[in-house]
Design an enzyme around this catalytic site. Structure first.
Site, PDB file in Angstrom:
ATOM      1  N   ASP A  76      -2.430   2.087  -4.615  1.00  0.00           N
ATOM      2  CA  ASP A  76      -3.636   2.704  -4.012  1.00  0.00           C
ATOM      3  C   ASP A  76      -4.592   1.372  -4.118  1.00  0.00           C
ATOM      4  OD1 ASP A  76      -2.219   4.813  -3.231  1.00  0.00           O
ATOM      5  OD2 ASP A  76      -2.786   6.145  -4.992  1.00  0.00           O
ATOM      6  N   HIS A  87       1.051  -1.044   0.016  1.00  0.00           N
ATOM      7  CA  HIS A  87      -0.097  -0.137   0.185  1.00  0.00           C
ATOM      8  C   HIS A  87       0.910   1.365   0.023  1.00  0.00           C
ATOM      9  CE1 HIS A  87      -3.783   2.097  -0.095  1.00  0.00           C
ATOM     10  NE2 HIS A  87      -4.306   1.678   1.066  1.00  0.00           N
TER      11      HIS A  87
END
Length: 466
Positions: A441, A437
């Site tokens: 995204d 992450h």
């Protein structure tokens, strides 16, 4: 022939100096420093030389000893030779089996097991031992055909490329080898054994307890309190050292958890159309390409399409930079008895279904029998893990560093689905995408997984590129 050369050499160069040196020495004199009168050539004198009588008749001393003692020393010492020359042993020339080069990124390994025993016959290039590294298992091959004379290293030793493992004799005679811990019992020990057994048999007769002695009741052992835990006995436990491959996998996966910001997104896929395509064309596919048509090639092609649509998932973080890869190397996680390995399919974007199936089949066989090389597992920009072959319904895979994402496949299960307003049974599979992450995204991750779903449910999209 050799003595004639020595005599000519001594006569031309050494005899004059030797005679002058001896002439200056008085009989029974003592030389202050050792070996003054002995020329370089006299170090090679053996029985049969003409120089020995000449030196002995002068009565010279060396280290306060008469020359006759020196001459007797040369006569008794038959091992003195004119020059040294290497000869093979009586049992044949000896060669050494060493650890081969294990790869640029591997400096050492663990000697896991010996495939042969001392005294066994081996052919040239036949494996005699196995070395476990962080990634693969490497064979130590015999450089020549012959008999294994002895093992220099032991199982469990840490070895490097070039380390001696065994000594092999080219002779065809089998040499008997007895390990130090396996020495045959001596004759005295074998003779003393029956005597000891006889004494032990007579001992109970001599030690007789009186009949009138009262028996003392044995006190029962105290019962453990309810608060004490009941632990299993240590005899029912086994302690086995971890292999280097298992250590490496554990370290990399833990580093992945400690470094990456792991997040997983899920979706389910209707496998009806892909399974129908496989069922209709599997015979023709096998006849033309010589390999079976599987489901993995469809997911590899779907992953290539998803990575081309979302290039950030094929990228990686390097310090403060992002490296975008213009190639797609897909790693396929394969579980083996020795641990998890990930062979790589190079340039998957340029391959069709047949090429992918052939490459998967070749790499899977090498991974299973342990013959896969370091180069075939190096690199990789994206990984696919198929836990469905073991019956896994749902899982969260862990990223294979330094990659940024991994796709997890699972088992196919018939479930009731709503299709066209009706409830029907469909073969469904859960798919999962674990991603870093920090770089990816949620939007890109969901789009990628949706692309996988669309291509698998309708393979015709691959032909039309839509």
């Amino acid at each position: 022939m050799m003595w004639s050369i020595v005599r000519r050499k001594v006569a031309s160069t050494g005899s004059s100096r030797l005679g002058q040196s001896i002439g200056r020495v008085r009989p029974a004199a003592v030389i202050s420093h050792p070996r003054t009168y002995i020329a370089d050539e006299t170090l090679h004198i053996r029985r049969g030389s003409k120089l020995i009588p000449n030196v002995r008749n002068q009565g010279c001393y060396d280290n306060s000893r008469p020359v006759r003692n020196v001459v007797s020393y040369f006569r008794s010492n038959e091992s003195v030779s004119m020059w040294s020359r290497s000869f093979s042993s009586d049992s044949g020339e000896l060669v050494e089996a060493v650890v081969p080069f294990m790869g640029e990124s591997i400096t050492d390994g663990t000697l896991a097991t010996f495939l042969k025993k001392p005294g066994d016959h081996v052919d040239i290039d036949e494996p005699i031992a196995q070395v476990e590294t962080d990634k693969v298992t490497i064979d130590v091959a015999s450089p020549e055909s012959g008999i294994i004379k002895e093992f220099v290293a032991k199982e469990g030793d840490t070895v490097e490329p070039g380390t001696k493992v065994a000594i092999i004799s080219k002779s065809s005679e089998v040499a008997t080898h007895v390990a130090p811990s396996e020495k045959p019992p001596s004759k005295a020990a074998s003779e003393s054994a029956p005597v000891e057994t006889k004494v032990e048999k007579q001992m109970p007769k001599a030690e007789t307890t009186p009949k009138d002695k009262p028996k003392v009741p044995s006190t029962p052992p105290p019962r453990p309190s309810a608060s004490e835990p009941q632990l299993p006995p240590k005899e029912r436990e086994r302690r086995v050292p971890m292999t280097r491959l298992r250590k490496r996998v554990a370290t990399r996966l833990k580093d992945s958890q400690n470094t990456f910001a792991l997040l997983t997104t899920f979706n389910d896929v209707d496998m009806t159309n892909l399974m129908k395509l496989r069922s209709e064309y599997k015979d023709a596919f096998l006849e033309k390409h010589g390999v079976k048509l599987g489901l993995m090639s469809g997911f590899v092609k779907a992953a290539v399409s998803g990575l081309q649509n979302q290039p950030i998932i094929n990228a990686v973080i390097d310090g403060d930079d992002i490296i975008y890869r213009d190639y797609i190397d897909i790693s396929i996680a394969v579980g083996t008895p020795k641990g998890l390995v990930v062979p790589v399919i190079r340039n998957a974007e340029k391959m069709n279904f047949a090429d992918i199936e052939k490459e998967i089949n070749t790499l899977a066989k090498k991974a299973t029998n342990g013959s896969i090389s370091i180069d075939e597992m190096a690199g990789g920009s994206f990984t696919i893990s198929n836990g469905g072959v073991y019956g896994s319904l749902l899982s969260t895979p862990i990223i294979n560093p330094p990659q940024s994402a991994i796709l997890g496949m699972h088992s196919i299960v018939n479930r009731p689905m709503v299709v066209g307003g009706e409830i029907v049974s469909r073969p469904m599979m859960y798919i999962a995408l674990t991603y870093d992450h920090r770089l990816i995204d949620g939007r890109e991750a969901v789009y990628f997984l949706r692309r996988i779903k669309d291509v698998i449910e309708d393979p015709r999209r691959l032909l039309l590129d839509i």
